[in-house]
Scaffold this active site. Sequence first.
Site, short mmCIF file in Angstrom:
data_model
loop_
_atom_site.label_atom_id
_atom_site.label_comp_id
_atom_site.label_asym_id
_atom_site.label_seq_id
_atom_site.Cartn_x
_atom_site.Cartn_y
_atom_site.Cartn_z
N HIS A 138 0.83 -1.21 0.00
CA HIS A 138 0.00 0.00 0.00
C HIS A 138 0.87 1.25 0.00
O HIS A 138 1.91 1.32 0.65
CB HIS A 138 -0.93 0.00 1.21
CG HIS A 138 -2.03 -1.01 1.10
ND1 HIS A 138 -3.13 -0.81 0.30
CD2 HIS A 138 -2.19 -2.23 1.66
CE1 HIS A 138 -3.93 -1.86 0.38
NE2 HIS A 138 -3.38 -2.74 1.21
N LYS A 159 -1.92 10.87 1.65
CA LYS A 159 -1.07 10.43 0.54
C LYS A 159 -1.71 10.75 -0.81
O LYS A 159 -1.05 11.32 -1.70
CB LYS A 159 -0.81 8.92 0.65
CG LYS A 159 -0.10 8.48 1.92
CD LYS A 159 0.23 7.01 1.91
CE LYS A 159 -1.00 6.12 1.90
NZ LYS A 159 -1.82 6.27 3.13
N ASP A 177 -2.91 3.81 -3.93
CA ASP A 177 -3.44 2.83 -3.00
C ASP A 177 -2.65 1.53 -2.98
O ASP A 177 -2.16 1.10 -1.95
CB ASP A 177 -4.92 2.53 -3.29
CG ASP A 177 -5.52 1.63 -2.22
OD1 ASP A 177 -5.26 1.89 -1.03
OD2 ASP A 177 -6.22 0.67 -2.56
N ARG A 243 16.24 18.24 11.39
CA ARG A 243 16.09 19.59 10.84
C ARG A 243 17.22 19.97 9.90
O ARG A 243 17.15 20.97 9.20
CB ARG A 243 16.00 20.60 11.99
CG ARG A 243 14.81 20.35 12.90
CD ARG A 243 14.70 21.39 13.98
NE ARG A 243 14.44 22.71 13.44
CZ ARG A 243 14.27 23.79 14.21
NH1 ARG A 243 14.36 23.70 15.52
NH2 ARG A 243 14.04 24.97 13.66
#
Length: 315
Positions: A138, A159, A177, A243
């Site tokens: 998926h 998504k 999917d 970061r």
Amino acid sequence: MSGISIQQIRKDLNLEIIYQGSNEMLDITNSEINRPGLQLCGFYDYFDQDRVQIIGKAEWSYLSTLSKEERRKRIDDFFAYYFPCLILAWNLEIYNEILENARKYDRTVFRTPLHTTQVMNRMINYLNDKLAPNIKTHGVLVEVYGIGIFIIGASGVGKSETAMELINRGHRLIADDLVEIKKLEDNRLVGTAPEMLKHFIELRGVGIVDVKTLYGVGAVKNAVDIKMVIELEEWKEGKYYDRLGIDTEFTEILGASLPKVTIPVMPGRNLSIIVETAARNHREKIMGYNAAKVFVDKVYQMTTHNSDKKENEEE
């Protein structure tokens, strides 16, 4: 490893049936092929009989130099081995001895008008593709700036919506999917969509959308090499998120290692722009430029310079 039946090979490669053995549903699992020149000369050491056998002009011409008795013996010895099927190239004439032994040993024989090199290349590519290790998993697969990106994450994290926005920005959808992934040579991962889901995308509240119909053929693509994975996850308070991007995270798919970026999802973040930026940044790293490393080097140089300056002033 999954196999491919002899019957399916015949259909996909449009081969002429000379004799159909009872093994048409036999699954072939070896992607290698063999031209039995040495075997027809009587040398069977190291003969890998589970390969598809191909006879071209060289083997056929050699057989034509033999007497009928010798040719019958050589072909009989060859057919006594249990190979999956034999393919004759160039639409070569079928020797009676080949047909007799195909019946005797129940071996499948095909013929094709393709030249020997053509049928060999076609067969090798076909078997490599069909027999490649594969999984269905998926996620959403898109191509952004020429880079195949596999977007994963929990159901409802965004998504498909991110993929839709990327399509609006000129990028391409491969699968939504459910993604089929194959590992080809050199650990190359190729992603496609199942035939039933190809070009469709599901948007909660809107339903099923046909991307090809709405946006044109330039908005979709049948397959792409997967170069990186992006995971979308709900923002977790207190969790550390990188970061700087100094350390590259990796994930494995079918034993192949891919760089992975985790993007926290929260209101106000434009995920499509972040994915675009991640794709551009990945491309720069491939070309040898690492922005995070350059930044850290500059900070280090500045810190060292200021420290030296302070020491000199104190002296």
